[in-house]
Design a protein around this motif. Sequence first.
Motif, PDB file in Angstrom:
ATOM      1  N   GLY A 255       0.803  -1.216   0.000  1.00  0.00           N
ATOM      2  CA  GLY A 255       0.000   0.000   0.000  1.00  0.00           C
ATOM      3  C   GLY A 255       0.832   1.261   0.000  1.00  0.00           C
ATOM      4  O   GLY A 255       0.297   2.367   0.147  1.00  0.00           O
ATOM      5  N   LYS A 256       2.116   1.108  -0.138  1.00  0.00           N
ATOM      6  CA  LYS A 256       3.070   2.187  -0.401  1.00  0.00           C
ATOM      7  C   LYS A 256       4.012   1.666  -1.490  1.00  0.00           C
ATOM      8  O   LYS A 256       4.102   0.462  -1.708  1.00  0.00           O
ATOM      9  N   MET A 257       4.716   2.579  -2.168  1.00  0.00           N
ATOM     10  CA  MET A 257       5.662   2.079  -3.156  1.00  0.00           C
ATOM     11  C   MET A 257       6.688   1.169  -2.494  1.00  0.00           C
ATOM     12  O   MET A 257       7.019   0.094  -2.990  1.00  0.00           O
ATOM     13  N   PHE A 258       7.183   1.605  -1.312  1.00  0.00           N
ATOM     14  CA  PHE A 258       8.094   0.789  -0.509  1.00  0.00           C
ATOM     15  C   PHE A 258       7.562   0.727   0.913  1.00  0.00           C
ATOM     16  O   PHE A 258       7.069   1.726   1.452  1.00  0.00           O
ATOM     17  N   ALA A 259       7.690  -0.431   1.553  1.00  0.00           N
ATOM     18  CA  ALA A 259       7.117  -0.635   2.874  1.00  0.00           C
ATOM     19  C   ALA A 259       7.728   0.274   3.929  1.00  0.00           C
ATOM     20  O   ALA A 259       7.069   0.626   4.909  1.00  0.00           O
TER      21      ALA A 259
END
Length: 422
Positions: free
Chosen positions: A250-254
């Motif tokens: 749910g984000k480009m990177f956790a």
Amino acid sequence: MTDLNQDWQQRKNSAVPNGIGITCDFYAERALNAELWDVTGRRYIDFAAGIAVANTGHCHPRIIQAIRNQLDAFTHTAFQVAPYGSYVQLAEHINRLTPGSHAKKTAFFTTGAEALENAVKIARAATGRTGIIAFSGAFHGRTFMGMALTGKVAPYKQDFGPLPAEVYHIPFPNSLDGVTIQDSLKALDMLFKADISPKRVAAIVIEPVQGEGGFNVAPPELMQALRQRCDEHGMLLIVDEVQTGFARTGKMFAIEHSDIVPDLITMAKSLAGGMPLSGVCGRAELMDAAPRGSLGGTYGGNPLAVAAALAVLDVIEDEGLIARANTLGRRLRDSLTACRHPRIVDIRGLGAMVAAEFRHPDGRPDPDTASRIQRRALERGLVLLTCGAYGNVIRFLFPLTIPDGVLDEGLAILMDAMADPA
């Protein structure tokens, strides 16, 4: 298994070593988005996505077209021999996407393990130190440094020693096992007192959500404390985003969930939509610390994989897959909660990186239930993966492009498999 699948299985048993573990009892012939078809034509719904590789689905037409276009130009020159602009273009894109406004550089490799190996090389070159700290339950690959970093012996480390020296492990927080954030930080401080001075530690390596370890989420408080410890002692913070990266959480990177900026980020899996590509992105001055010729590899940044990766990033943006991950994750969580399975003790994760953990009423891990549900689901045409230190966790990694109708069908199969007592 059908006769065709049995035939391939027999040939596999004769030609392929037992050390390669296989989940499914069928052999894939084709795939599209979140569906697979075996050599007999039977259809399966894919809740594994090649272990988080196919975030953009199988055979996304834009990615396939990008690969075809590159095929018409050239397939390989070795970037270190005859460079090509697409590698540079992808590095620029990754530098923009990763957290932090500082100057960054990116190098590309082939596998996630290779990215971790090179991140350690870069950290040691940049700091002049050798010690590396990782976590229990971590998985960082099957190469020798990858095994050393991995926090699980069987099956990854057993029979393969000795492993690289100066790699240390501390406990990863886990409320079900009574391990708190403070326990982890106390173990880190004790490590500094008992085993290695922080002045000899090059980096701390951590997955923001453990993959093979059971989809355990690193609490933001832990990440912030590690960032503070690294700043205090001149250590680097390496974040392993091999399984978590590219919209999955749910984000480009956790790491964006923790509101900190790491020094180095490793990535692979879904970066190139099924093509083998990995990378290390980090602060420019750190990335430049390794001497000329010490980074790279014959296939690192292969032009076909780079073309696929550029298309993947466009698909993530144009199709809103970051938001889609959150929507899909909520639907999955709601279904798992509603089923009220008596052995589920935790439903956890971020975005569409969700897992359910199974335990006996007395608290002991219950791998048999997880395995039975996985088997029953496969019999009904749904591919699932297990994970966790005891194999008692089912993880869900369907493509973020999965159509709503296929998701509903897969969830219905899952609920049926979980309701089956046999």
